[in-house]
Enzyme design. Structure first.
Site, PDB file in Angstrom:
ATOM      1  N   SER A 179      37.997  -9.061  24.120  1.00 34.76           N
ATOM      2  CA  SER A 179      37.601 -10.456  23.919  1.00 34.76           C
ATOM      3  C   SER A 179      36.088 -10.515  23.748  1.00 34.76           C
ATOM      4  O   SER A 179      35.553  -9.875  22.859  1.00 34.76           O
ATOM      5  CB  SER A 179      38.081 -11.323  25.096  1.00 34.76           C
ATOM      6  OG  SER A 179      37.862 -12.689  24.825  1.00 34.76           O
ATOM      7  N   HIS A 205      40.369 -11.378  20.566  1.00 27.58           N
ATOM      8  CA  HIS A 205      40.356 -12.843  20.553  1.00 27.58           C
ATOM      9  C   HIS A 205      39.333 -13.336  19.536  1.00 27.58           C
ATOM     10  O   HIS A 205      38.136 -13.130  19.721  1.00 27.58           O
ATOM     11  CB  HIS A 205      39.995 -13.392  21.934  1.00 27.58           C
ATOM     12  CG  HIS A 205      40.979 -13.029  23.005  1.00 27.58           C
ATOM     13  ND1 HIS A 205      40.628 -12.928  24.329  1.00 27.58           N
ATOM     14  CD2 HIS A 205      42.309 -12.744  22.952  1.00 27.58           C
ATOM     15  CE1 HIS A 205      41.690 -12.605  25.049  1.00 27.58           C
ATOM     16  NE2 HIS A 205      42.720 -12.483  24.227  1.00 27.58           N
ATOM     17  N   MET A 298      36.173 -11.923  29.079  1.00 30.66           N
ATOM     18  CA  MET A 298      36.316 -12.742  30.273  1.00 30.66           C
ATOM     19  C   MET A 298      37.766 -13.140  30.466  1.00 30.66           C
ATOM     20  O   MET A 298      38.524 -13.276  29.510  1.00 30.66           O
ATOM     21  CB  MET A 298      35.454 -13.996  30.160  1.00 30.66           C
ATOM     22  CG  MET A 298      35.468 -14.861  31.415  1.00 30.66           C
ATOM     23  SD  MET A 298      34.322 -16.254  31.299  1.00 30.66           S
ATOM     24  CE  MET A 298      34.635 -17.035  32.892  1.00 30.66           C
TER      25      MET A 298
END
Length: 358
Positions: A179, A205, A298
């Protein structure tokens, strides 16, 4: 970090500035400290008070966002999140933003689309929090209730161990989740592989229509081929498949052949594509034939899926804290007991090559 995250919004559209302010203000942990219509006004705000995060458009009058980003990252690095329609068109420009030091790229919210706005709210707030917790480096030159956080069950039911995965074969498959900070980490990761690398499937992501340019960029610099995945693409040696933005990707198996399926569906672990969905499918259909890697980012997407993979006999690897931009996803997987090896980014490709050979 204590207190609220102070955000500076820089966008030439008053409507977009207000929409982003409303989205961010819906999270009790975030405060919009100021809004600016161009980088010069933004610089005045920064001179008075340094924000924790800057939400920055690219196309603006007087000075474009990329030029402003370069100035910020070369003089006083602040976590910058690009929020631009160029995530849909002109994605090469957005990729340059990552090279210049932006933490993440977001697709600008489409006004009037209720579901899109709600999912944008989740994504924007999560990315701002990730940016605030990130390790940026100098680059030369009234809250609403959150929607339920769905698990991979929303896309693929968990299988009993051994019901779908076959015994070990002569081929292994590598599945990767990343991500915040992952775009640059994946570049370092994939460029290290030789032509005979095992087949790789990746969830990064990122917004819809951004993954095509990302895959093309990687394909141009890697020894292996890299492409945005499509349903029925075969997972073969010397190729990496990247999940298209806004779609889940599942690993499937037909006989000795691995292939992927692209699916719509709800946000899983607050993301689409979701690492948990990919890892669960790999646990089910590859089991001990798989190697999984979880990288910088995260949140906890991928932690439960990685545990399922370990329980199914896969080798599991996490990026270490020092080499992560955000040590969130790897830490969650480690804390869950899902990780066999914790390695710096530079050591992961070699470990994957070793584990992928019988």
């Amino acid at each position: 970090m204590g207190g609220k995250i102070n955000v500076l919004i820089v966008d030439d559209s008053a409507v977009v500035r207000q929409t982003l302010a409303d989205i961010l203000s819906s999270d009790p942990g975030i405060e919009v400290m100021a809004k600016a219509s161009d980088p010069f006004i933004a610089a005045d705000h920064i001179a008075r008070k340094v924000p924790d995060v800057i939400l920055l458009d690219i196309e603006m009058p007087r000075m474009d966002g990329l030029t402003f980003l370069q100035k910020v990252m070369s003089q006083h690095p602040i976590p910058v999140v690009i929020c631009s329609s160029l995530a849909e068109s002109g994605s090469e420009t957005a990729l340059h933003a990552l090279e210049y030091g932006a933490v993440e790229i977001l697709l600008k919210p489409r006004l009037g689309a209720k579901q899109f706005l709600e999912e944008s709210r989740i994504r924007i707030c999560d990315v701002v929090k990730a940016a605030a917790a990130s390790h940026v480096r100098r680059v030369p030159t009234g809250p609403r209730d959150a929607p339920p956080k769905l698990t991979a069950d929303a896309v693929l039911a968990k299988a009993r161990i051994g019901t779908d995965a076959m015994f070990k074969t002569t081929e292994k498959v590598v599945v990767v989740g990343a991500s915040t900070g992952g775009t640059e980490a994946l570049k370092d990761f994939l460029t290290a592989f030789p032509l005979d690398a095992p087949g790789i499937v990746i969830v990064q992501h990122m917004p819809e229509n951004f993954t095509t340019a990302f895959a093309h960029r990687l394909d141009s610099i890697c020894h292996i081929s890299v492409k945005e995945a499509a349903t029925n693409d075969t997972v073969i040696r010397g190729r990496a498949l990247i999940a298209p933005g806004n779609h889940h990707i599942l690993l499937k198996r037909s006989g000795a052949r691995y292939y992927v399926e692209i699916k719509d569906g709800p946000l899983v672990s607050r993301h689409r594509p979701s690492v948990d969905v990919l890892f669960r499918s790999a646990a089910r259909y590859a089991g001990p034939n798989a190697v999984s890697v979880i990288m910088t980012g995260m949140g906890d997407d991928g932690a439960k899926g990685m545990l399922e993979m370990k329980e199914a006999g896969a080798v599991t690897i996490a990026q270490d804290e020092e080499s992560c931009v955000v040590f969130g996803m790897p830490k969650k997987a480690i804390d869950l007991g899902a990780v066999d090896q914790v390695l710096p980014l530079a050591s992961i490709p070699g470990a994957v090559m070793r584990e992928a050979s019988f």
